[in-house]
Design an enzyme around this catalytic site. Structure first.
Site, short mmCIF file in Angstrom:
data_model
loop_
_atom_site.label_atom_id
_atom_site.label_comp_id
_atom_site.label_asym_id
_atom_site.label_seq_id
_atom_site.Cartn_x
_atom_site.Cartn_y
_atom_site.Cartn_z
N TYR A 167 -13.49 -3.54 11.61
CA TYR A 167 -12.18 -2.91 11.41
C TYR A 167 -11.29 -3.10 12.64
O TYR A 167 -10.13 -3.51 12.53
CB TYR A 167 -12.35 -1.42 11.12
CG TYR A 167 -11.04 -0.68 10.97
CD1 TYR A 167 -10.22 -0.89 9.86
CD2 TYR A 167 -10.60 0.21 11.95
CE1 TYR A 167 -9.00 -0.22 9.72
CE2 TYR A 167 -9.39 0.88 11.82
CZ TYR A 167 -8.60 0.66 10.71
OH TYR A 167 -7.39 1.31 10.58
N GLY B 264 1.85 4.75 3.64
CA GLY B 264 2.74 3.89 2.87
C GLY B 264 3.64 4.70 1.96
O GLY B 264 4.84 4.43 1.85
N SER C 76 -3.73 -0.42 14.68
CA SER C 76 -4.49 0.83 14.73
C SER C 76 -4.90 1.11 16.16
O SER C 76 -5.01 0.19 16.98
CB SER C 76 -5.75 0.70 13.85
OG SER C 76 -6.67 1.75 14.11
N GLY D 85 -0.85 7.91 1.23
CA GLY D 85 -0.93 7.98 2.68
C GLY D 85 0.35 7.62 3.40
O GLY D 85 1.46 8.00 3.01
N GLY E 156 0.80 -1.22 0.00
CA GLY E 156 0.00 0.00 0.00
C GLY E 156 0.83 1.26 0.00
O GLY E 156 0.50 2.25 0.66
N ALA E 157 1.92 1.27 -0.78
CA ALA E 157 2.88 2.37 -0.74
C ALA E 157 2.56 3.49 -1.72
O ALA E 157 3.36 4.41 -1.88
CB ALA E 157 4.28 1.84 -1.01
N ASN E 158 1.40 3.44 -2.36
CA ASN E 158 1.10 4.46 -3.36
C ASN E 158 0.44 5.71 -2.78
O ASN E 158 0.31 6.72 -3.46
CB ASN E 158 0.20 3.89 -4.46
CG ASN E 158 -1.12 3.40 -3.92
OD1 ASN E 158 -1.18 2.30 -3.37
ND2 ASN E 158 -2.18 4.19 -4.04
#
Length: 306
Positions: free
Chosen positions: A171, A22, A146, A20, A16-18
């Site tokens: 969540y 990440g 979280s 936020g 998820g590095a694309n």
């Protein structure tokens, strides 16, 4: 802001590095000399993020791999690619996730979306990559939990939320499971005498597209928690500040197995990155092992025989 030490010669895989946290983690690791592999569902968005990083650090070593954590076939494919590319792997950062879609949705494998994407996907990826990680000199797995895990519990009677779906509770359960996964892996590493460090982090309340992306799934309805977040009445941080705990967990030279990092403040929502106490919700004597065993039985993937 947490200052990342020199990471030259170390390869990081960040899910998820694309966007936020990440993307911010990838940006600062690349600037610190790390070789960064961005594992993302949208390779187009990953390419845009990569170009942004290269504009800031032109000589950065940043590559892209496709990964959809809601599709275990995609997870297996990425693990096969990393294991066979001959580059090794020093640090896995389990960063990607989805947050509070207003309707119960399913992964491609038929699991509730948050349980499958936030926990089962990273669980499978971690186990499949452990043999490659263990070949390194100082391997590490950092898993993002979280603040929602603080008041969460594992709904053993209905892990997939088939009977009564609550987006926020689902969540919280998925992020508590991430914390438990990191703690159990740390225990296993110590018991087996591995060099591997397993650390966990949470970003407090960092405002990124995670909140809006989850709310946009399904019918477009929003949850009460999402509406509260949109009011800007809660103390919050941006991604530059919020990435501190994740970066510290992934790079802190003084890290110990099972260390939990987060913002150091009374609320735990904002503040400088620091080691923080593990939530009481994760402290049952057999809880972590039980959740690990359930995930292994569900996915057919477990610890390597090394």
């Amino acid at each position: 802001m947490y200052a990342v030490s020199n990471q030259s010669g170390r390869r990081f895989l960040i899910t998820g590095a694309n966007s936020g946290l990440g993307k911010e983690t990838a940006r600062r690791l690349a600037a610190a000399g790390a070789s960064v592999t961005m594992a993302c569902r949208s390779t187009d968005k990953a390419q845009a993020a990569r170009e942004e990083i290269l504009r800031e650090t032109p000589d950065a070593d940043v590559t892209i791999e496709a990964l959809d954590l809601s599709d275990l076939a995609s997870v297996h494919a990425l693990a096969d690619e990393i294991r066979s590319d001959g580059k090794g792997l020093d640090v896995l950062v389990n960063n990607a996730g989805v947050m509070t879609p207003p309707e119960r949705m399913l992964t491609k494998d038929g699991h509730e979306l948050q349980w499958g994407s936030n926990f089962l996907g990273p669980f499978v990826l971690t186990n499949l990559l452990l043999p490659t990680l263990l070949e390194g000199r100082a391997p590490r797995v950092t898993t993002m939990s979280s603040i929602a895990a603080h008041a969460a519990s594992i709904n053993f009677a209905d892990l997939e939320w088939e009977k009564k779906y609550s987006s926020w509770r689902a969540y919280g359960q998925s992020k508590l499971a991430d914390l438990l996964m990191g703690l159990h892996l740390a225990r296993v590493s110590q018991e087996r005498g591995w060099r591997l460090l397993s650390t966990i982090a949470h970003p407090g309340y960092t405002k990124t597209n995670l909140q809006s992306a989850g709310a946009a799934l399904g019918s477009g309805r929003t949850t009460m928690m999402t509406r509260i977040m949109d009011l800007d009445v809660l103390p919050s941080m941006d991604a530059v500040q919020g990435a501190g705990p994740e970066l510290m967990a992934a790079t802190d030279p003084a890290a110990r197995n099972g260390t939990f990092y987060g913002p150091k403040s009374r609320t735990g929502m904002t503040g400088e990155a620091a080691e923080v106490p593990v939530y009481r919700s994760a402290k049952g004597p057999t809880l972590a092992a039980s959740v690990w065993a359930l995930a292994a039985a569900t996915t057919g993937v477990d610890l390597p025989r090394v």
